[in-house]
Design an enzyme around this catalytic site. Sequence first.
Site, PDB file in Angstrom:
ATOM      1  N   GLY A 114      26.104 -76.495  56.646  1.00  0.00           N
ATOM      2  CA  GLY A 114      26.315 -75.456  55.676  1.00  0.00           C
ATOM      3  C   GLY A 114      27.719 -74.937  55.828  1.00  0.00           C
ATOM      4  O   GLY A 114      28.406 -75.171  56.797  1.00  0.00           O
TER       5      GLY A 114
ATOM      6  N   CYS B  26      24.505 -78.622  62.857  1.00  0.00           N
ATOM      7  CA  CYS B  26      25.806 -77.950  62.608  1.00  0.00           C
ATOM      8  C   CYS B  26      25.272 -76.512  62.362  1.00  0.00           C
ATOM      9  O   CYS B  26      24.836 -75.794  63.108  1.00  0.00           O
ATOM     10  CB  CYS B  26      26.700 -78.372  61.572  1.00  0.00           C
ATOM     11  SG  CYS B  26      28.282 -77.859  61.356  1.00  0.00           S
ATOM     12  N   TYR B  27      25.429 -75.907  61.132  1.00  0.00           N
ATOM     13  CA  TYR B  27      24.918 -74.497  60.756  1.00  0.00           C
ATOM     14  C   TYR B  27      23.300 -74.366  60.937  1.00  0.00           C
ATOM     15  O   TYR B  27      23.115 -73.401  61.228  1.00  0.00           O
ATOM     16  CB  TYR B  27      25.134 -74.499  59.226  1.00  0.00           C
ATOM     17  CG  TYR B  27      24.621 -73.087  58.758  1.00  0.00           C
ATOM     18  CD1 TYR B  27      25.389 -71.898  58.723  1.00  0.00           C
ATOM     19  CD2 TYR B  27      23.312 -72.912  58.237  1.00  0.00           C
ATOM     20  CE1 TYR B  27      24.836 -70.639  58.595  1.00  0.00           C
ATOM     21  CE2 TYR B  27      22.877 -71.742  57.636  1.00  0.00           C
ATOM     22  CZ  TYR B  27      23.527 -70.594  58.018  1.00  0.00           C
ATOM     23  OH  TYR B  27      23.064 -69.216  57.342  1.00  0.00           O
TER      24      TYR B  27
ATOM     25  N   HIS C  10      27.580 -84.037  63.346  1.00  0.00           N
ATOM     26  CA  HIS C  10      27.082 -84.550  62.131  1.00  0.00           C
ATOM     27  C   HIS C  10      26.498 -86.065  62.211  1.00  0.00           C
ATOM     28  O   HIS C  10      27.340 -86.888  62.315  1.00  0.00           O
ATOM     29  CB  HIS C  10      27.767 -84.467  60.744  1.00  0.00           C
ATOM     30  CG  HIS C  10      27.885 -83.086  60.168  1.00  0.00           C
ATOM     31  ND1 HIS C  10      27.019 -82.423  59.343  1.00  0.00           N
ATOM     32  CD2 HIS C  10      28.811 -82.200  60.625  1.00  0.00           C
ATOM     33  CE1 HIS C  10      27.511 -81.429  59.200  1.00  0.00           C
ATOM     34  NE2 HIS C  10      28.552 -81.202  59.695  1.00  0.00           N
TER      35      HIS C  10
ATOM     36  N   GLU D 139      24.629 -87.763  60.737  1.00  0.00           N
ATOM     37  CA  GLU D 139      24.452 -88.378  59.495  1.00  0.00           C
ATOM     38  C   GLU D 139      25.796 -89.288  58.827  1.00  0.00           C
ATOM     39  O   GLU D 139      25.550 -90.031  58.018  1.00  0.00           O
ATOM     40  CB  GLU D 139      23.804 -87.665  58.165  1.00  0.00           C
ATOM     41  CG  GLU D 139      24.999 -86.473  58.007  1.00  0.00           C
ATOM     42  CD  GLU D 139      24.808 -85.380  58.518  1.00  0.00           C
ATOM     43  OE1 GLU D 139      25.384 -84.352  57.960  1.00  0.00           O
ATOM     44  OE2 GLU D 139      24.477 -85.402  59.694  1.00  0.00           O
TER      45      GLU D 139
ATOM     46  N   SER E  94      16.065 -98.399  27.364  1.00  0.00           N
ATOM     47  CA  SER E  94      17.396 -98.375  27.078  1.00  0.00           C
ATOM     48  C   SER E  94      18.086 -99.534  27.085  1.00  0.00           C
ATOM     49  O   SER E  94      19.188-100.214  26.458  1.00  0.00           O
ATOM     50  CB  SER E  94      18.254 -97.278  27.750  1.00  0.00           C
ATOM     51  OG  SER E  94      18.270 -97.648  29.099  1.00  0.00           O
ATOM     52  N   GLY E  95      17.673-100.329  28.263  1.00  0.00           N
ATOM     53  CA  GLY E  95      18.101-101.680  28.596  1.00  0.00           C
ATOM     54  C   GLY E  95      18.852-101.431  29.974  1.00  0.00           C
ATOM     55  O   GLY E  95      19.505-102.328  30.654  1.00  0.00           O
ATOM     56  N   GLY E  96      18.648-100.315  30.439  1.00  0.00           N
ATOM     57  CA  GLY E  96      19.209-100.021  31.928  1.00  0.00           C
ATOM     58  C   GLY E  96      18.211-100.373  32.969  1.00  0.00           C
ATOM     59  O   GLY E  96      17.088-100.677  32.770  1.00  0.00           O
TER      60      GLY E  96
ATOM     61  N   ASP F  38      16.955 -98.539  35.405  1.00  0.00           N
ATOM     62  CA  ASP F  38      16.098 -97.476  35.783  1.00  0.00           C
ATOM     63  C   ASP F  38      14.824 -97.708  34.899  1.00  0.00           C
ATOM     64  O   ASP F  38      13.679 -97.824  35.113  1.00  0.00           O
ATOM     65  CB  ASP F  38      16.713 -96.268  35.865  1.00  0.00           C
ATOM     66  CG  ASP F  38      17.890 -96.038  36.614  1.00  0.00           C
ATOM     67  OD1 ASP F  38      17.944 -96.797  37.691  1.00  0.00           O
ATOM     68  OD2 ASP F  38      18.889 -95.410  36.151  1.00  0.00           O
ATOM     69  N   SER F  39      15.395 -97.528  33.469  1.00  0.00           N
ATOM     70  CA  SER F  39      13.898 -97.614  32.701  1.00  0.00           C
ATOM     71  C   SER F  39      13.360 -98.806  32.443  1.00  0.00           C
ATOM     72  O   SER F  39      12.082 -98.846  32.396  1.00  0.00           O
ATOM     73  CB  SER F  39      14.602 -97.370  31.185  1.00  0.00           C
ATOM     74  OG  SER F  39      15.341 -98.238  30.577  1.00  0.00           O
TER      75      SER F  39
ATOM     76  N   LYS G  64      19.358 -95.245  43.299  1.00  0.00           N
ATOM     77  CA  LYS G  64      19.462 -96.184  42.490  1.00  0.00           C
ATOM     78  C   LYS G  64      19.326 -97.594  43.175  1.00  0.00           C
ATOM     79  O   LYS G  64      18.412 -98.550  42.715  1.00  0.00           O
ATOM     80  CB  LYS G  64      21.076 -96.309  42.046  1.00  0.00           C
ATOM     81  CG  LYS G  64      21.360 -98.000  41.215  1.00  0.00           C
ATOM     82  CD  LYS G  64      20.707 -97.971  39.861  1.00  0.00           C
ATOM     83  CE  LYS G  64      21.249 -97.125  38.902  1.00  0.00           C
ATOM     84  NZ  LYS G  64      20.762 -97.337  37.415  1.00  0.00           N
TER      85      LYS G  64
END
Length: 512
Positions: free
Chosen positions: A55, A82-83, A169, A171, A223-225, A227-228, A368
């Site tokens: 943080g 860290c924090y 860190h 990560e 929608s055509g994406g 995800d949907s 994604k």
Amino acid sequence: MSSKKILIIDFGSQFTQLITRRIRELKVFSEIVPATMPYEKLSLKDSAGIILSGGPVSVYDQGSPLIDQRIFQEGIPVLGICYGLQLICYLKGGVVENDGAREYGKAVLTKEKDHPLLHSVGHHSTVWMSHGDKVTAIPAGFSNIASTDNTSFCVIANDAERIYGVQFHPEVHHTAAGMQIISNFLFGICNALPDWTPGNFISHAIESIRKQTEGKKVVLALSGGVDSTVAAVLMKRAIGENLLCFHIDTGLMRKDESSQILKLFNEQLDLHVSFVHAADIFLSRLAKVTDPEKKRKIIGNAFIEIFEEEAKKAGEIEFLVQGTLYPDVIESVSLRGTSHKIKTHHNVGGLPEKMNLKLIEPFRELFKDEVRLIGAELGIPADFLERHPFPGPGLAVRILGDITAEKLDVLREADDIYTSALKKSGLYNKIWQAFAVLLPVQSVGVMGDARTYENVLALRAVTSQDGMTADWYRFDGEFLADVSNQIINSVKGINRVVYDISSKPPATIEWE
């Protein structure tokens, strides 16, 4: 889905999302919750381990985020980063100070003794630091495991209470053995199971969806994406004919998109999609609207109105499915109480407050690339899954300023030229997202012997893993020159093309 997850408590670090990414790469499910979440609401029974993120503040700052110490009494392993390390020491009776010797960037970690947290980590290893305060005395019951030249207590452990901390860190990719350390915590200390896989997610999601819907009908906007579409195939597998899919032609789609995706939906994916012509509705409501947040709200309201009308025609429907992703939630909602909302995402904040349909969001905790893996497991064609992300509001947020049918036609043609050139050159799959933006700016140009005063078009292309951070793609100059010439020569209304070289942060990927 894993029976036990890793709970990440977020104290505002810019790297918090990276922590959950790294854990999921190791096939363990992880979830981020804000430090402001009450202890009683933490899902500790489902957690194999807890990570306290870094943080930007000091433990001594007024109003700095703390944690309920009952977490330490649950017997669940806790790792402070860290924090998070400093907070552990501060709460447990250690000493945290700021002696002015700040440590940012690379440092060399030296092991003081062997410990499971540093299993297979070299005696000297490069780590990434980002701190001003540091621990100068560790609490009773803790031992020092590793240090750097500037930080004597860089890795600490209390094996009896199962509490651990690292000042650096792990990560970030700059920490050479970062993934090894995270792996050691997950599997050597937390005994987590590496079962966060697409197949397990699908099985769990199907069971959850069936329980939630209880045989009732569900409506989904295609929608055509990516995800949907993945959400639709998952829902179809879960509830069969109780899923009703609609594709709304908002007038905000890319060139020939509706006809192309309907062919995929109906012929390859067996989704039986109903087509709704609604371009006039959306364009009339968007007339003269320039504020991007208002655009999103208008589009969200129109979507729901249309779906509810279609639902009435189809009989009693209770649920609406959306392909909301984790980055949408993170950017739209203040996770920490003190953070600023970046923008309202169509799938998150673009919906009206009063809605007659209950939401189902099967991908709300996914990134994604995870959705793409699930799509592949469900048998969706690879060339479709590789499509670049497309915003819920469509081209409405890629035209800065007011929306007109003429501007949409100009942007469609320019965007199609750009996308076709990327695919022809073999660059499309090397890029996370690429698109064109029509700017509310006109500039002087010369075509033939005539003076022109037409629009400026911006091209955007970025590389990313999950959309949370992104860098602009380094095109060859010849490619940009060719695309610019094609657009200016072929699309009436554009006489200047520019390329966006902003990274995220500080910019966002989309312009609105």
